[in-house]
Design an enzyme around this catalytic site. Structure first.
Site, PDB file in Angstrom:
ATOM      1  N   GLY A  91       0.905  -1.191  -0.034  1.00 28.24           N
ATOM      2  CA  GLY A  91       0.015  -0.215   0.008  1.00 28.24           C
ATOM      3  C   GLY A  91       0.722   1.267  -0.042  1.00 28.24           C
ATOM      4  O   GLY A  91       0.517   2.377  -0.686  1.00 28.24           O
ATOM      5  N   THR A  92       1.864   1.131   0.786  1.00 32.21           N
ATOM      6  CA  THR A  92       2.848   2.418   0.909  1.00 32.21           C
ATOM      7  C   THR A  92       3.277   2.733  -0.434  1.00 32.21           C
ATOM      8  O   THR A  92       3.428   3.957  -0.860  1.00 32.21           O
ATOM      9  CB  THR A  92       3.830   2.240   1.987  1.00 32.21           C
ATOM     10  OG1 THR A  92       3.360   2.121   3.106  1.00 32.21           O
ATOM     11  CG2 THR A  92       4.942   3.396   1.771  1.00 32.21           C
TER      12      THR A  92
ATOM     13  N   GLN B  86      -7.715  -0.301   3.454  1.00 31.44           N
ATOM     14  CA  GLN B  86      -8.540  -0.926   4.408  1.00 31.44           C
ATOM     15  C   GLN B  86      -9.896  -1.256   4.272  1.00 31.44           C
ATOM     16  O   GLN B  86     -10.678  -2.032   4.778  1.00 31.44           O
ATOM     17  CB  GLN B  86      -8.749   0.050   5.840  1.00 31.44           C
ATOM     18  CG  GLN B  86      -7.634   0.805   6.615  1.00 31.44           C
ATOM     19  CD  GLN B  86      -6.986  -0.606   7.304  1.00 31.44           C
ATOM     20  OE1 GLN B  86      -7.573  -1.409   7.680  1.00 31.44           O
ATOM     21  NE2 GLN B  86      -5.692  -0.353   7.789  1.00 31.44           N
TER      22      GLN B  86
ATOM     23  N   SER C 191      -3.617  -3.258  -0.642  1.00 33.55           N
ATOM     24  CA  SER C 191      -2.489  -4.031  -0.206  1.00 33.55           C
ATOM     25  C   SER C 191      -3.061  -5.500   0.139  1.00 33.55           C
ATOM     26  O   SER C 191      -4.111  -5.701   0.642  1.00 33.55           O
ATOM     27  CB  SER C 191      -1.828  -3.271   1.049  1.00 33.55           C
ATOM     28  OG  SER C 191      -1.211  -4.184   1.797  1.00 33.55           O
ATOM     29  N   ALA C 192      -2.176  -6.473   0.077  1.00 34.13           N
ATOM     30  CA  ALA C 192      -2.665  -7.817   0.083  1.00 34.13           C
ATOM     31  C   ALA C 192      -2.595  -8.270   1.678  1.00 34.13           C
ATOM     32  O   ALA C 192      -3.557  -8.804   1.927  1.00 34.13           O
ATOM     33  CB  ALA C 192      -1.720  -8.733  -0.690  1.00 34.13           C
ATOM     34  N   HIS C 193      -1.694  -7.712   2.423  1.00 36.90           N
ATOM     35  CA  HIS C 193      -1.915  -8.362   3.912  1.00 36.90           C
ATOM     36  C   HIS C 193      -2.949  -7.775   4.984  1.00 36.90           C
ATOM     37  O   HIS C 193      -2.966  -8.067   5.930  1.00 36.90           O
ATOM     38  CB  HIS C 193      -0.429  -8.082   4.403  1.00 36.90           C
ATOM     39  CG  HIS C 193      -0.126  -6.769   5.017  1.00 36.90           C
ATOM     40  ND1 HIS C 193      -0.398  -6.528   6.590  1.00 36.90           N
ATOM     41  CD2 HIS C 193       0.197  -5.482   4.286  1.00 36.90           C
ATOM     42  CE1 HIS C 193       0.018  -5.150   6.430  1.00 36.90           C
ATOM     43  NE2 HIS C 193       0.229  -4.708   5.342  1.00 36.90           N
TER      44      HIS C 193
ATOM     45  N   CYS D 165       2.925   7.468  23.249  1.00 34.62           N
ATOM     46  CA  CYS D 165       3.619   6.479  23.867  1.00 34.62           C
ATOM     47  C   CYS D 165       4.013   5.117  23.250  1.00 34.62           C
ATOM     48  O   CYS D 165       4.907   4.481  23.482  1.00 34.62           O
ATOM     49  CB  CYS D 165       2.974   6.151  25.254  1.00 34.62           C
ATOM     50  SG  CYS D 165       3.178   7.735  26.361  1.00 34.62           S
TER      51      CYS D 165
END
Lengths: 128, 387
Positions: free
Chosen positions: B71-72, B179, B199-201, B325
């Site tokens: 995706g990136t 997503q 994205s595949a994952h 955090c």
């Protein structure tokens, strides 16, 4: 030994799971309040002083696992120490006592040191 | 202890059937698709088969799908590719304030290269107002990029309305649908998008592979230079097992999507309702209805997210947070701040993202455990007494 597969050392997790000295002290001799909501850590540290010796310390903390563990550790370290000795406690010493912190979490130990110093300053200002 | 995985938006396990489909392509069908011989041609055939499956899922044509490393890369490719290919037309890009870092950071890079980026605000639910998009358009605008659904709090954006505006103005329109694809129906023609990242994952496929849909006729420069692969738009020997895996994941998603979305929506709403009922001073982040079927994001007042996550993890429950955090930036989630949350509320956020192996039992367990964790942390919170 730090387990490379986990974020925190066992010691940090132990203090995180069972934090020591949680709460407030009634009529404390000094209160330290440090941190800010933007960075996500706020610590309040209370001390009771007798004859220049810190006889009790408690804390309240809003923050991550490292913030809670360093708060817990610093209150443990400071009990029974004289004001002068307590002022010597560095953030590094707190981190070492916890078997280290991830680099990104070292600021939590800085916050613990600052909370302690701020509580002592409050005590010194009041006792003048 | 049985672990409960509720971080499917971070990544999904690869479906066993996907793994099975991929395996021959490591060993038996290992050829380079650029080779003339039978090994090469078998591999090429597998890629083209996967390409058609991906295209079919989103109403595109095979030739409009370019496989990427994820995706990136798809986001980088879309934004840089269009920006640099259309510089002579203009230098203005419109995007939103809650985009994924793959879009935000690429836009910042483009700004440093002389492009102007307008970053549109969102309302309290995270929705972009298509009217704002229209108003932001200038005669220099060459690209609009708005995500289809947000990865943190699940809000689904009015993509079709923005698509219509972009089309009418003759401006390229990209959407990050990482997503969404494989979870709810996506049709590039209904949405009127010119570029779409996936994205595949995130849909039970393998990591390291994704795709960019590029509408025929869209002008953009290649992402990588080298060989003739992917219609010369993305050189590099193809990741055959990954691409086959994406194809299989898409095929399975197509069969299961309808029922699965309904099942997850029910579980999602059970979890949201339960959390709001059982923990006071808790609010839902994102839109209650225009929302991904699997996303639950709540802010719990007076407590910090990482400390909740660690406690959940100790009980075997794996979730995520928008708290600083837990990030290396030490800044709370830009998405939650954009909704108007205070830094404390953003730090106190938790995301549970549901998936194929989530059932009522898992939801019930979270509802049983989280209130206890919150009570414990609130007892040590300095924020509580001031309220």
């Amino acid at each position: 030994m730090r387990d490379v597969w986990s974020l925190y050392s066992e010691k940090v997790m132990e203090h995180f799971k069972n934090p020591r000295n949680v709460g407030e002290i009634e009529n404390p001799d000094g209160i330290g309040h440090v941190g800010n909501p933007v960075c996500g850590d706020i610590m309040e540290l209370y001390i009771k002083v007798n004859d220049s010796t810190i006889v009790d310390a408690k804390f309240k903390t809003f923050g991550c696992g490292a913030a809670i563990a360093t708060s817990s550790m610093v209150t443990e370290m400071v009990k029974g120490k004289s004001i002068d000795e307590a002022l010597e406690i560095s953030n590094r010493a707190v981190a070492e006592a916890l078997d280290g912190l991830p680099p990104i979490k070292m600021h939590c130990s800085v916050l613990a040191e600052e909370a302690l110093k701020s509580a002592i300053e409050d005590y010194l200002a009041k006792s003048k | 202890m049985k672990r409960i995985y509720l971080d499917y938006s971070a990544t999904t396990p690869t479906h066993p059937e996907v793994v099975k489909a991929m395996l021959p392509y490591f060993t038996d069908v290992f050829g380079n698709p650029s080779s003339i011989h039978s090994y090469g041609q078998e591999a090429k055939g597998a890629i083209e088969e996967a390409r058609v499956k991906v295209a079919d899922l989103i109403g595109a044509r095979g030739e409009e799908i370019i496989f990427t490393s994820g995706g990136t890369e798809a986001d980088n490719f879309a934004l840089k590719g269009v920006a640099f290919a259309n510089e002579s037309k203009g230098n203005h890009i419109i995007t939103g304030s809650i985009e994924h870092h793959a879009v935000i950071e690429t836009c910042k890079f483009l700004e440093r290269r002389g492009f102007l980026v307008t970053c549109l605000p969102v309302d309290e639910y995270g929705l972009i107002d298509p009217g704002d998009v229209k108003k932001a358009i200038t005669d220099k605008t060459i690209l609009i990029s708005v995500m289809q659904a947000n990865n943190e709090m699940g809000t689904i954006e009015p993509i079709a309305e923005i698509g219509r505006i972009a089309r009418d103005a003759g401006i390229y329109f990209h959407t990050d649908a990482v997503q969404v694809v494989g979870h709810i129906p996506v049709d590039v023609n209904e949405l009127e998008v010119d570029l779409l990242s996936m994205s595949a994952h995130k849909l039970y496929g393998p990591k390291g592979v994704g795709a960019l849909y590029i509408r025929k006729g869209t002008k953009l420069i290649p992402f990588m230079h080298g060989g003739d692969q992917e219609r010369r738009r993305r050189a590099s020997t193809e990741n055959i097992p990954g691409i086959v895996g994406l194809g299989k994941a898409v095929e399975l998603a197509r069969q299961e999507m309808g029922e699965e979305a309904e099942r997850l929506t029910y579980l999602r709403d059970q979890l949201i309702k339960g959390l709001l009922e059982r923990i006071d001073h808790t609010c839902l982040n994102g839109h209650p209805l225009k929302r991904l079927p699997n996303n639950v994001n709540v802010s719990v007042d007076f407590v910090e997210g990482e400390s909740m996550l660690l406690n959940l993890d100790l009980e075997g429950i794996c979730a995520s947070t928008g708290s600083a955090c837990s990030s290396s930036s030490l800044e709370p989630s830009h998405v939650l701040l954009a909704l108007g949350l205070s830094p404390e509320q953003a730090h106190g956020s938790l995301r549970f993202s549901l998936g194929k192996w989530t059932g009522e039992e898992e939801i019930e367990r979270v509802l049983e455990i989280l209130p206890r964790i919150v009570a414990k942390l609130r007892a040590m919170s300095p924020l509580l007494k001031s309220h």
